[in-house]
Design a protein around this motif. Structure first.
Motif, PDB file in Angstrom:
ATOM      1  N   TYR A 170       0.834  -1.197   0.000  1.00 14.06           N
ATOM      2  CA  TYR A 170       0.000   0.000   0.000  1.00 14.06           C
ATOM      3  C   TYR A 170       0.870   1.248   0.000  1.00 14.06           C
ATOM      4  CZ  TYR A 170      -3.841  -2.970   1.921  1.00 14.06           C
ATOM      5  OH  TYR A 170      -4.793  -3.931   2.155  1.00 14.06           O
ATOM      6  N   GLU A 171       0.274   2.359  -0.425  1.00 14.26           N
ATOM      7  CA  GLU A 171       0.906   3.665  -0.253  1.00 14.26           C
ATOM      8  C   GLU A 171       0.119   4.468   0.770  1.00 14.26           C
ATOM      9  OE1 GLU A 171       1.439   7.758  -2.758  1.00 14.26           O
ATOM     10  OE2 GLU A 171       2.156   5.919  -3.746  1.00 14.26           O
ATOM     11  N   VAL A 172       0.832   5.119   1.680  1.00 17.36           N
ATOM     12  CA  VAL A 172       0.192   5.950   2.691  1.00 17.36           C
ATOM     13  C   VAL A 172      -0.312   7.230   2.029  1.00 17.36           C
ATOM     14  CG1 VAL A 172       0.554   7.300   4.794  1.00 17.36           C
ATOM     15  CG2 VAL A 172       1.607   5.030   4.557  1.00 17.36           C
ATOM     16  N   GLY A 173      -1.566   7.584   2.340  1.00 20.25           N
ATOM     17  CA  GLY A 173      -2.143   8.814   1.789  1.00 20.25           C
ATOM     18  C   GLY A 173      -2.212   9.935   2.793  1.00 20.25           C
ATOM     19  N   THR A 174      -2.697   9.618   4.000  1.00 24.93           N
ATOM     20  CA  THR A 174      -2.794  10.641   5.042  1.00 24.93           C
ATOM     21  C   THR A 174      -2.418  10.040   6.394  1.00 24.93           C
ATOM     22  OG1 THR A 174      -5.119  10.168   5.563  1.00 24.93           O
ATOM     23  CG2 THR A 174      -4.685  11.789   3.837  1.00 24.93           C
ATOM     24  N   VAL A 175      -1.958  10.911   7.283  1.00 25.18           N
ATOM     25  CA  VAL A 175      -1.702  10.545   8.682  1.00 25.18           C
ATOM     26  C   VAL A 175      -2.472  11.545   9.541  1.00 25.18           C
ATOM     27  CG1 VAL A 175       0.019  10.259  10.497  1.00 25.18           C
ATOM     28  CG2 VAL A 175       0.585   9.648   8.114  1.00 25.18           C
ATOM     29  N   LYS A 176      -3.406  11.027  10.328  1.00 24.60           N
ATOM     30  CA  LYS A 176      -4.281  11.900  11.117  1.00 24.60           C
ATOM     31  C   LYS A 176      -4.114  11.587  12.598  1.00 24.60           C
ATOM     32  CE  LYS A 176      -8.273  12.763   9.397  1.00 24.60           C
ATOM     33  NZ  LYS A 176      -9.691  12.627   8.930  1.00 24.60           N
ATOM     34  N   GLU A 177      -3.571  12.539  13.338  1.00 24.22           N
ATOM     35  CA  GLU A 177      -3.373  12.361  14.778  1.00 24.22           C
ATOM     36  C   GLU A 177      -4.551  12.946  15.540  1.00 24.22           C
ATOM     37  OE1 GLU A 177       0.380  13.751  16.179  1.00 24.22           O
ATOM     38  OE2 GLU A 177       1.467  13.028  14.404  1.00 24.22           O
ATOM     39  N   LEU A 178      -5.134  12.141  16.413  1.00 27.50           N
ATOM     40  CA  LEU A 178      -6.202  12.595  17.301  1.00 27.50           C
ATOM     41  C   LEU A 178      -5.642  12.605  18.718  1.00 27.50           C
ATOM     42  CD1 LEU A 178      -9.255  10.590  15.880  1.00 27.50           C
ATOM     43  CD2 LEU A 178      -8.368  12.823  15.167  1.00 27.50           C
ATOM     44  N   PRO A 179      -5.185  13.760  19.208  1.00 31.46           N
ATOM     45  CA  PRO A 179      -4.520  13.819  20.520  1.00 31.46           C
ATOM     46  C   PRO A 179      -5.355  13.177  21.616  1.00 31.46           C
ATOM     47  CG  PRO A 179      -4.316  15.915  19.364  1.00 31.46           C
ATOM     48  CD  PRO A 179      -5.270  15.080  18.572  1.00 31.46           C
ATOM     49  N   GLY A 180      -4.702  12.309  22.362  1.00 33.34           N
ATOM     50  CA  GLY A 180      -5.359  11.628  23.463  1.00 33.34           C
ATOM     51  C   GLY A 180      -6.174  10.426  23.029  1.00 33.34           C
ATOM     52  N   LEU A 181      -6.286  10.205  21.753  1.00 34.21           N
ATOM     53  CA  LEU A 181      -7.075   9.077  21.259  1.00 34.21           C
ATOM     54  C   LEU A 181      -6.192   8.103  20.478  1.00 34.21           C
ATOM     55  CD1 LEU A 181     -10.304  10.997  20.181  1.00 34.21           C
ATOM     56  CD2 LEU A 181      -9.983   9.548  22.191  1.00 34.21           C
ATOM     57  N   ARG A 182      -5.948   8.381  19.209  1.00 35.74           N
ATOM     58  CA  ARG A 182      -5.149   7.486  18.388  1.00 35.74           C
ATOM     59  C   ARG A 182      -4.669   8.219  17.150  1.00 35.74           C
ATOM     60  NH1 ARG A 182      -7.726   2.677  17.821  1.00 35.74           N
ATOM     61  NH2 ARG A 182      -9.399   3.239  19.271  1.00 35.74           N
ATOM     62  N   THR A 183      -3.802   7.560  16.398  1.00 38.44           N
ATOM     63  CA  THR A 183      -3.347   8.063  15.107  1.00 38.44           C
ATOM     64  C   THR A 183      -3.839   7.123  14.026  1.00 38.44           C
ATOM     65  OG1 THR A 183      -1.363   9.106  16.024  1.00 38.44           O
ATOM     66  CG2 THR A 183      -1.333   8.565  13.671  1.00 38.44           C
ATOM     67  N   TYR A 184      -4.492   7.710  13.016  1.00 39.67           N
ATOM     68  CA  TYR A 184      -4.966   6.941  11.875  1.00 39.67           C
ATOM     69  C   TYR A 184      -4.021   7.146  10.699  1.00 39.67           C
ATOM     70  CZ  TYR A 184      -9.503   6.247  14.160  1.00 39.67           C
ATOM     71  OH  TYR A 184     -10.504   5.890  15.028  1.00 39.67           O
ATOM     72  N   VAL A 185      -3.518   6.029  10.167  1.00 46.97           N
ATOM     73  CA  VAL A 185      -2.709   6.059   8.955  1.00 46.97           C
ATOM     74  C   VAL A 185      -3.548   5.447   7.847  1.00 46.97           C
ATOM     75  CG1 VAL A 185      -0.607   5.244   7.818  1.00 46.97           C
ATOM     76  CG2 VAL A 185      -0.541   5.913  10.240  1.00 46.97           C
ATOM     77  N   SER A 186      -3.885   6.280   6.847  1.00 54.94           N
ATOM     78  CA  SER A 186      -4.764   5.830   5.771  1.00 54.94           C
ATOM     79  C   SER A 186      -3.955   5.405   4.557  1.00 54.94           C
ATOM     80  CB  SER A 186      -5.722   6.955   5.361  1.00 54.94           C
ATOM     81  OG  SER A 186      -6.533   7.341   6.454  1.00 54.94           O
ATOM     82  N   VAL A 187      -4.349   4.259   3.976  1.00 52.72           N
ATOM     83  CA  VAL A 187      -3.676   3.742   2.787  1.00 52.72           C
ATOM     84  C   VAL A 187      -4.654   3.708   1.621  1.00 52.72           C
ATOM     85  CG1 VAL A 187      -2.006   2.408   4.118  1.00 52.72           C
ATOM     86  CG2 VAL A 187      -4.175   1.349   3.439  1.00 52.72           C
ATOM     87  N   ASP A 188      -4.136   3.385   0.437  1.00 49.54           N
ATOM     88  CA  ASP A 188      -4.936   3.488  -0.781  1.00 49.54           C
ATOM     89  C   ASP A 188      -5.721   2.228  -1.115  1.00 49.54           C
ATOM     90  OD1 ASP A 188      -2.614   2.101  -1.313  1.00 49.54           O
ATOM     91  OD2 ASP A 188      -2.094   3.200  -3.135  1.00 49.54           O
ATOM     92  N   GLY A 189      -5.890   1.344  -0.150  1.00 50.38           N
ATOM     93  CA  GLY A 189      -6.744   0.175  -0.317  1.00 50.38           C
ATOM     94  C   GLY A 189      -7.701   0.103   0.844  1.00 50.38           C
ATOM     95  N   GLY A 190      -7.909  -1.124   1.363  1.00 54.23           N
ATOM     96  CA  GLY A 190      -8.767  -1.263   2.531  1.00 54.23           C
ATOM     97  C   GLY A 190      -9.670  -2.458   2.434  1.00 54.23           C
ATOM     98  N   MET A 191     -10.919  -2.293   2.886  1.00 53.95           N
ATOM     99  CA  MET A 191     -11.812  -3.430   3.005  1.00 53.95           C
ATOM    100  C   MET A 191     -12.206  -4.024   1.653  1.00 53.95           C
ATOM    101  SD  MET A 191     -15.207  -1.388   4.336  1.00 53.95           S
ATOM    102  CE  MET A 191     -16.034  -2.888   4.839  1.00 53.95           C
ATOM    103  N   SER A 192     -11.988  -3.323   0.555  1.00 55.91           N
ATOM    104  CA  SER A 192     -12.276  -3.922  -0.747  1.00 55.91           C
ATOM    105  C   SER A 192     -11.205  -4.925  -1.156  1.00 55.91           C
ATOM    106  CB  SER A 192     -12.407  -2.840  -1.826  1.00 55.91           C
ATOM    107  OG  SER A 192     -11.194  -2.132  -1.980  1.00 55.91           O
ATOM    108  N   ASP A 193     -10.015  -4.849  -0.582  1.00 57.09           N
ATOM    109  CA  ASP A 193      -8.983  -5.854  -0.874  1.00 57.09           C
ATOM    110  C   ASP A 193      -8.668  -6.736   0.329  1.00 57.09           C
ATOM    111  OD1 ASP A 193      -6.579  -4.579   0.599  1.00 57.09           O
ATOM    112  OD2 ASP A 193      -7.150  -2.977  -0.774  1.00 57.09           O
ATOM    113  N   ASN A 194      -9.231  -6.416   1.490  1.00 55.28           N
ATOM    114  CA  ASN A 194      -9.107  -7.298   2.660  1.00 55.28           C
ATOM    115  C   ASN A 194     -10.302  -7.087   3.571  1.00 55.28           C
ATOM    116  OD1 ASN A 194      -8.447  -8.909   4.794  1.00 55.28           O
ATOM    117  ND2 ASN A 194      -6.734  -7.675   5.512  1.00 55.28           N
ATOM    118  N   ILE A 195     -11.318  -7.920   3.392  1.00 53.10           N
ATOM    119  CA  ILE A 195     -12.534  -7.827   4.203  1.00 53.10           C
ATOM    120  C   ILE A 195     -12.396  -8.569   5.526  1.00 53.10           C
ATOM    121  CG2 ILE A 195     -13.630  -9.887   3.217  1.00 53.10           C
ATOM    122  CD1 ILE A 195     -15.347  -6.549   4.142  1.00 53.10           C
ATOM    123  N   ARG A 196     -11.310  -9.332   5.713  1.00 54.30           N
ATOM    124  CA  ARG A 196     -11.209 -10.220   6.866  1.00 54.30           C
ATOM    125  C   ARG A 196     -11.196  -9.475   8.191  1.00 54.30           C
ATOM    126  NH1 ARG A 196      -7.418 -12.937   8.076  1.00 54.30           N
ATOM    127  NH2 ARG A 196      -8.481 -14.785   8.863  1.00 54.30           N
TER     128      ARG A 196
END
Length: 466
Positions: free
Chosen positions: A314-340
């Protein structure tokens, strides 16, 4: 295509990554002697990268461990024409469960004798196609299917060899959606309820069917042989009952598949040689105790053969930090290529593979690009603290049930499968395009001759009046 640089080091967790996966001196991963940055540049992302040498090595290990048995590759894990040829070349048999999977096998001339056809609701057309191709064995799964298949075989003038699928009442200690040996599920004939014995009698009564054995499958992603042992005990007991009641010793016993693989470093997969030794010895012991001739054993590895052979790039598209919660790293695929992950709450890991990362790590949630909050690729993944857009990340153990269960959710084209070996890469399943997505749409009506809902209602009334 760039090959691995001299001095590459493994530097990867054991059991998680394909056989030939390496980290180069500059921190870039290579698989099959091909750098992933070169793969991304040529083929794009996301992409499934399949290590051909890994699959072939596992196929050899299974064939040797079960030397006097029938090893069927379970095609539902992943199947395409090139891969079906590899299965054939490695001397394995092939298990299909739909007309579509059978069509793949037929298209490459896979030997019909080495095919096994599964499915709990095979259509009449699928049964006809299987009989026409002279599929070696069909696993019957219902009384209706026994009648249908008998009629199809009689019309074709052949005796079709079949196995009866038995539900042995064994708990596999896996996710409920992939546990198939317990009584309350859609597959097979219940042993405890007596349906299995009635199914055996029904098959034996049909002149167009030849009963050659029994089949059981207790589930998937299993890390303990105890369930297999209990299933073998109960199945051999049924073989003895069939001998005593019908005077027939069935020559085959298929115990299915289901051995687990490592998706994270916490998983401890079983050794195939040890599993084979235990199962073969146990079946022999059970048969000796009941005075039975030992049947030819069949097994059906799918995930265990192809799961660890593939990584998703995958290629990373965005990195979103939610202070006190978590960091989301978004890639260019997802549940359409891995539903498991969404379907089974499956756990994965991932790593940065396009450069060296910062020494410090952060635990992130790796997510996809789809309009679903449940579109998570991997939970709680340790990635370098400086992960950023444009980085490549790889998810291991992507070979089974990723491409085969992929979808076009949000109209996202499915990724390609790139086979790598000895420094070369080739596409064995091409990337879908937007043209592919539109190809099945019927042409829209011409606006000049469109019919309104009121006009359609008037037309219906006129037809009723006539």
């Amino acid at each position: 295509m760039s090959e691995s640089a001299p001095g590459a080091v493994t530097g990867l967790e054991e059991n998680l990554w394909p056989l030939t996966a390496r980290l180069e001196a500059d921190g870039v991963m290579s698989v099959g002697g091909v750098r992933v940055d070169a793969l991304a540049a040529e083929f794009g992302t996301p992409a499934f990268v399949l290590d051909e040498a890994d699959f072939r090595a596992r196929a050899t290990a299974w064939r040797q461990a079960f030397a006097d048995c029938d090893v069927y590759y379970a095609g539902k894990a992943f199947l395409c024409r090139a891969f079906a040829r590899w299965v054939d070349e490695e001397g394995l048999r092939l298990d299909v469960c739909t007309g579509g999977e059978l069509a793949v096998a037929r298209s490459v001339g896979f030997p019909a004798e080495r095919l096994l056809f599964h499915g709990n609701n095979k259509s009449l057309g699928e049964l006809r196609a299987a009989v026409e191709y002279r599929v070696g064995r069909i696993v019957v799964d219902s009384f209706v299917e026994i009648e249908r298949l008998a009629a199809v075989a009689a019309a074709a003038g052949i005796r079709q060899r079949v196995l009866v699928r038995v539900t042995p009442g064994v708990e596999a200690h896996t996710h409920s959606y992939i546990s198939t040996g317990q009584e309350d599920q859609k597959f097979g004939f219940s042993l405890a309820g007596g349906a299995a014995a009635r199914a055996v009698a029904a098959v034996l009564a049909e002149s167009g069917l030849e009963l050659v054995g029994l089949h059981a499958h207790i589930g998937s992603q299993i890390f303990d042989t105890a369930g297999f042992g209990l299933a073998a005990h109960r199945m051999v007991g049924l073989l003895a009952r069939i001998r005593d009641e019908h005077g027939v010793e069935l020559p085959e016993l298929d115990l299915g598949g289901g051995l687990g693989i490592a998706y994270t470093s916490e998983d401890a997969p079983l050794d195939v040689e040890e599993v084979a030794e235990r199962l073969i010895a146990l079946v022999g012991k059970e048969c000796a105790a009941l005075g039975l001739t030992v049947p030819r054993l069949g097994v059906e590895p799918g995930r265990a053969l192809v799961g660890s052979s593939t990584v998703t790039l995958y290629e990373v598209g965005t990195v979103k930090e939610l202070p006190g919660l978590r960091t989301y790293v978004s890639v260019d695929g997802g549940m359409s290529d891995n539903i498991r992950t969404a379907l089974y709450d499956a756990r994965y890991t991932a790593r940065l593979v396009s450069r060296p990362g910062a020494a410090t790590t952060q635990v992130v949630t790796l997510v996809g690009r789809h309009c679903e909050s449940g579109d998570v690729v991997a939970h709680d993944v340790p990635l370098p603290g400086d992960v950023r857009p444009g980085d490549l990340v790889a998810v291991p153990a992507s070979g089974a049930y990723h491409r085969s269960m992929a979808s076009n959710y949000n109209h996202v084209p499915r990724p390609p499968v790139i086979a790598v070996r000895d420094g070369t890469a080739r596409v064995i399943v091409r990337r879908e395009t937007e043209d592919d997505l539109l190809r099945l749409d019927a042409d829209p009506p011409d606006p000049a001759v469109s019919v309104t809902s009121a006009e359609r209602a008037d037309s219906r009334e006129a037809r009723v009046a006539r």
